[in-house]
Design an enzyme around this catalytic site. Sequence first.
Site, PDB file in Angstrom:
ATOM      1  N   CYS A  60      59.443  12.101  15.120  1.00  0.00           N
ATOM      2  CA  CYS A  60      59.557  11.166  14.005  1.00  0.00           C
ATOM      3  C   CYS A  60      60.227  11.847  12.810  1.00  0.00           C
ATOM      4  CB  CYS A  60      58.183  10.600  13.659  1.00  0.00           C
ATOM      5  SG  CYS A  60      58.258   9.097  12.651  1.00  0.00           S
TER       6      CYS A  60
ATOM      7  N   GLU B 159      53.254  11.731  21.892  1.00  0.00           N
ATOM      8  CA  GLU B 159      51.891  12.263  22.018  1.00  0.00           C
ATOM      9  C   GLU B 159      50.859  11.167  22.251  1.00  0.00           C
ATOM     10  OE1 GLU B 159      52.529  11.910  17.459  1.00  0.00           O
ATOM     11  OE2 GLU B 159      53.707  12.310  19.280  1.00  0.00           O
TER      12      GLU B 159
ATOM     13  N   HIS C  39      56.698   8.561  19.022  1.00  0.00           N
ATOM     14  CA  HIS C  39      55.581   9.514  19.098  1.00  0.00           C
ATOM     15  C   HIS C  39      55.104   9.632  20.555  1.00  0.00           C
ATOM     16  CE1 HIS C  39      54.666  10.000  14.733  1.00  0.00           C
ATOM     17  NE2 HIS C  39      55.315   8.851  14.658  1.00  0.00           N
TER      18      HIS C  39
END
Length: 629
Positions: A398, A527, A525
């Site tokens: 990001c 994750e 993102h």
Amino acid sequence: MKYVLVTGGVVSGLGKGVTASSIGVLLKACGLRVTAIKIDPYLNTDAGTLAPFEHGEVFVLDDGGEVNLDLGNYERFLDIKLTRDNNITTGKIYQFVINKERKGDYLGKTVQVVPHITNAIQEWIERVAKIPVDGNEGPADVCIIELGGTIGDIESMPFIEALGQFSYRVGPGNFCLVHVSLVPVLDAVGEQKTKPTQHSVRSLRGLGLMPNILACRSTKPLDENIKEKLSQFCHIPVANIITLNDVTNIWHIPLLLREQKAHEAFIKLLKLQGIAKEPMLEEWTIIARIYDISHDPVRIAMVGKYTGLSDSYISVLKALSHASIACHKKLVVDWVPSSDLEDSTKAEAPDLYRAAWRRLRGADGILVPGGFGDRGVEGKILAVKYARENNVPFLGICLGMQISVIEFARSVMNLEDANSTEFDPDTTNPCVVFMPEGCKTHLGGMMRLGSRRTYFEVADSKAAKLYGNVSFVDERHRHRYEVNPSMITEFEKAGLAFVGKDETKRRMEIVELHTHPYFIGVQFHPEFKSRPGKPSALFSGLVGAACGQLELLLQNPSHCGTLTRRLTTSNGFSPTQSHQNGNSKDLQQAMASHPLNPTRTGMGIRRSPLRGCHTGTSAPMAMECMSDE
């Protein structure tokens, strides 16, 4: 529908989220379908505007919901996809009731906490519990409800009353209350003390809720006489008193519950005999043991703004952990406050400056996560420059991707004032700009949020190979600034490749530097969709590059993730083989056959004299970043 309520007492931070998630894992291992709800008694309608130092990271769901980080625990542990409504806040409930009152739905009655607020809470729970979250049709068998805060908090009183009514309404056999409490050991006497738990249970009972199971947090397992004392004073059977003692990693918690036969207590209390099976937790056992016996370190420098609170980056930490376990490495995270890398710190606090640069130069890989605001931005730019010029594996997420574009523009394209309009609205070279559909007057829910599709523009890019050579990937977003589309041609002429774009081809999603061993930035993102045993493709790439295993991953990305039997992951990363678990011998056989085992591949560990890789590693540092979910 069966309901399991998890509450906490004595102090905050006992690990209710991990406990609730682990209970879900245990019940799921018994063959039951599980969903989860988190109740946060704050007035915010969601977590989107909360600072990371307040409540840790903001977790983003597929539907764009900005929610409490505990929902990340649930998704990772249970491998499910929740909705924004699975996070209940006081603000949401009051907003819902006030909107109904304004429309006249209450027919002129006086709107009160009881029954209108409490009824709204119960209706919300029943409605959301029926939403399928595991990809199958129909409602789940069990809904885990976690009540945030600590028993006795004034802000949670409406929820306590609502849940008391709810337990009576759904009836015995359909509702089970687990109270997580603390049993401290005082150094002066060396004895486990039960008084805090006794008082906590008494407070809970005084509010109309009777715990069925007591989960006691302690540094070591409870003595039998302590369990008997708690049973006597808390009116809970000894068999229903569970110890949640300190463990080496969080993946042991479901195993700890199984060892104490917690599943039998749940099956009995919820009348699931004949439906539930004996829990099968082979995959969890393998993950937990591999973490414990992996000693070869891989050092990742986390360059961020909120390094003082690890929960601010908890999903990033977990994604790194998942990838490290898949590569059979011991993760060591070196926290680098980005502002400490700047010249201003060199002048004001030279010791902090030298320590930050020492950690950065000693890392095998560098990660710059997302964030907002201009504090520490110049330090992040310096970290990216160091990674680019010294061929250190780099992943930018990001804001980290945007920083990498700004650094390239300044250092390679000689655009000295290149910047984001977030940090310098008057820059003459705006590399990163505000989204055209964005809103600058309201912050909550006004970003580009949730699951969006990214199409690969370059088939032989590292990112495309790591994702398994698919044509597109769905990942979650949370941003309001993006790379300036009018400058893309200039960037690509200079050698910066935008290998992933959205469907309009005007939003840049993935950037790579082909001349670098591993230099990737992503606007999304990754994750948020990483899971134990199913690591995110790009995190696997970073860890693989950091320990010399990237080429093998690029040749066959399916090798990363052989810890589970599942055949596909949430982001297209596909493991192909699994290992059964039984004892340490079986585990050693599984590790010996692992395709990324250096002794099997002959690749060994990359050691760099420049960065001092794999030296000076301390076990406590490795454990610190894995201490809780």
